[in-house]
Design a protein around this motif. Structure first.
Motif, PDB file in Angstrom:
ATOM      1  N   ASN A  42      -3.229   9.340   1.521  1.00  0.00           N
ATOM      2  CA  ASN A  42      -1.862   9.545   2.010  1.00  0.00           C
ATOM      3  C   ASN A  42      -1.126  10.672   1.290  1.00  0.00           C
ATOM      4  O   ASN A  42       0.099  10.763   1.354  1.00  0.00           O
ATOM      5  CB  ASN A  42      -1.054   8.252   1.900  1.00  0.00           C
ATOM      6  CG  ASN A  42      -0.938   7.763   0.467  1.00  0.00           C
ATOM      7  OD1 ASN A  42      -1.450   8.398  -0.461  1.00  0.00           O
ATOM      8  ND2 ASN A  42      -0.274   6.637   0.279  1.00  0.00           N
ATOM      9  N   TYR A  71      -0.279  10.950   6.355  1.00  0.00           N
ATOM     10  CA  TYR A  71       0.985  10.617   5.718  1.00  0.00           C
ATOM     11  C   TYR A  71       1.694   9.498   6.493  1.00  0.00           C
ATOM     12  O   TYR A  71       1.636   9.468   7.727  1.00  0.00           O
ATOM     13  CB  TYR A  71       1.909  11.835   5.707  1.00  0.00           C
ATOM     14  CG  TYR A  71       1.568  12.868   4.660  1.00  0.00           C
ATOM     15  CD1 TYR A  71       1.903  12.686   3.324  1.00  0.00           C
ATOM     16  CD2 TYR A  71       0.923  14.054   5.014  1.00  0.00           C
ATOM     17  CE1 TYR A  71       1.597  13.631   2.367  1.00  0.00           C
ATOM     18  CE2 TYR A  71       0.616  15.013   4.061  1.00  0.00           C
ATOM     19  CZ  TYR A  71       0.954  14.793   2.744  1.00  0.00           C
ATOM     20  OH  TYR A  71       0.648  15.733   1.800  1.00  0.00           O
ATOM     21  N   PRO A  72       2.364   8.612   5.776  1.00  0.00           N
ATOM     22  CA  PRO A  72       3.236   7.664   6.487  1.00  0.00           C
ATOM     23  C   PRO A  72       4.346   8.439   7.186  1.00  0.00           C
ATOM     24  O   PRO A  72       4.698   9.563   6.779  1.00  0.00           O
ATOM     25  CB  PRO A  72       3.793   6.782   5.362  1.00  0.00           C
ATOM     26  CG  PRO A  72       3.614   7.567   4.111  1.00  0.00           C
ATOM     27  CD  PRO A  72       2.398   8.406   4.317  1.00  0.00           C
ATOM     28  N   TYR A  73       4.886   7.870   8.237  1.00  0.00           N
ATOM     29  CA  TYR A  73       5.871   8.587   9.052  1.00  0.00           C
ATOM     30  C   TYR A  73       7.031   9.121   8.217  1.00  0.00           C
ATOM     31  O   TYR A  73       7.497  10.247   8.424  1.00  0.00           O
ATOM     32  CB  TYR A  73       6.418   7.656  10.146  1.00  0.00           C
ATOM     33  CG  TYR A  73       7.418   8.326  11.059  1.00  0.00           C
ATOM     34  CD1 TYR A  73       6.990   9.194  12.071  1.00  0.00           C
ATOM     35  CD2 TYR A  73       8.790   8.116  10.889  1.00  0.00           C
ATOM     36  CE1 TYR A  73       7.906   9.822  12.904  1.00  0.00           C
ATOM     37  CE2 TYR A  73       9.708   8.751  11.717  1.00  0.00           C
ATOM     38  CZ  TYR A  73       9.265   9.598  12.717  1.00  0.00           C
ATOM     39  OH  TYR A  73      10.171  10.224  13.528  1.00  0.00           O
ATOM     40  N   SER A  74       7.464   8.346   7.236  1.00  0.00           N
ATOM     41  CA  SER A  74       8.610   8.746   6.418  1.00  0.00           C
ATOM     42  C   SER A  74       8.301   9.954   5.533  1.00  0.00           C
ATOM     43  O   SER A  74       9.218  10.615   5.043  1.00  0.00           O
ATOM     44  CB  SER A  74       9.055   7.573   5.534  1.00  0.00           C
ATOM     45  OG  SER A  74       7.990   7.162   4.683  1.00  0.00           O
ATOM     46  N   ALA A  75       7.002  10.243   5.309  1.00  0.00           N
ATOM     47  CA  ALA A  75       6.619  11.345   4.417  1.00  0.00           C
ATOM     48  C   ALA A  75       6.264  12.620   5.170  1.00  0.00           C
ATOM     49  O   ALA A  75       5.994  13.649   4.554  1.00  0.00           O
ATOM     50  CB  ALA A  75       5.445  10.919   3.543  1.00  0.00           C
ATOM     51  N   LYS A  77       6.824  15.989   6.940  1.00  0.00           N
ATOM     52  CA  LYS A  77       7.869  16.992   6.805  1.00  0.00           C
ATOM     53  C   LYS A  77       7.685  18.093   7.847  1.00  0.00           C
ATOM     54  O   LYS A  77       6.564  18.465   8.183  1.00  0.00           O
ATOM     55  CB  LYS A  77       7.827  17.627   5.412  1.00  0.00           C
ATOM     56  CG  LYS A  77       7.874  16.634   4.261  1.00  0.00           C
ATOM     57  CD  LYS A  77       9.195  15.903   4.198  1.00  0.00           C
ATOM     58  CE  LYS A  77       9.232  14.945   3.012  1.00  0.00           C
ATOM     59  NZ  LYS A  77      10.507  14.190   2.951  1.00  0.00           N
TER      60      LYS A  77
END
Length: 223
Positions: A42, A71-75, A77
């Motif tokens: 991740n 990557y998790p959705y929150s990460a 960019k």
């Protein structure tokens, strides 16, 4: 005699030893000293750490990295934010001549272009990006063009190889062609092969290094 199974276990143990890695995320395939890393992590720096850990294991001749980053959705960019962070990071590293480097960002993949005087500057530019959130990978297309105009001295490179504690320089043949250094011969580990190349790159005036060193272990791989 060291088997493929034993080398696989050694690499897996090395991955477990890295605090930032979850060894269960990474698969290890071994065939005659060639280690292939698979799986999903991740963060980009985990991918780099896994490759570095595998290279340090005795018996590894080469590492093929096939690790994906999810990557998790929150990460995740946007490219614009990644580009801004890359530029800032390059500017903050004293050994990176950021005025000579341009960047492109496409779907979180970074491409570095430009021309610098030393290989350590090229490598520093890549390392400056490893911990930037959202990055998936780096294509380092920076070229080396030393400001030194003098001809390369073969003996200087040979002496530097002899000074290194981990390298048996008697097994390495150095050739010089204009601004190119060619390394032939044998070493006993991937670490030694990479260290020999780093030494060659430190020579003033070097633009290219052809590392043809063969990793020759004192044991065979058996099934």
């Amino acid at each position: 005699m060291k088997s493929n199974e034993q080398l696989q276990k050694d690499v897996m143990d090395a991955l477990k030893w890295e605090p930032q890695l979850h060894a269960a995320e990474i698969g290890v395939i071994v065939h005659d000293g060639i280690v292939t890393l698979t799986g999903t992590v991740n963060a980009y720096n985990k991918k780099i750490a896994a490759e570095a850990a595998a290279k340090e294991v005795a018996g590894v001749k080469a590492v093929v990295e096939k690790i994906d980053i999810n990557y998790p959705y929150s990460a995740i960019k946007p490219d614009e934010e990644i580009a801004a962070n890359v530029l800032k990071s390059l500017q903050n590293h004293w050994n990176v001549p950021d005025d000579k480097i341009t960047i492109e960002v496409d779907d979180a993949w970074i491409t570095l272009n430009g021309e610098v005087n030393w290989n350590y500057q090229k490598e520093a530019a890549k390392h400056a990006i490893e911990n930037i959130p959202g990055v998936k990978g780096v294509f380092n297309h920076i070229t080396i063009k030393s400001a030194h105009k003098s001809e390369l001295e073969k003996k200087v490179i040979e002496n530097a190889l002899h000074r290194h504690w981990a390298i048996n320089a008697d097994d390495i043949r150095v050739m010089v062609q204009n601004n190119k250094v060619i390394l032939n011969g044998t070493v006993t580990s991937l670490y030694q092969k990479e260290e020999a190349e780093k030494i060659a790159w430190k020579t003033p005036g070097v633009w290219f290094v052809d590392n043809n060193l063969v990793i020759d272990y004192k044991y065979d791989f058996v099934e």
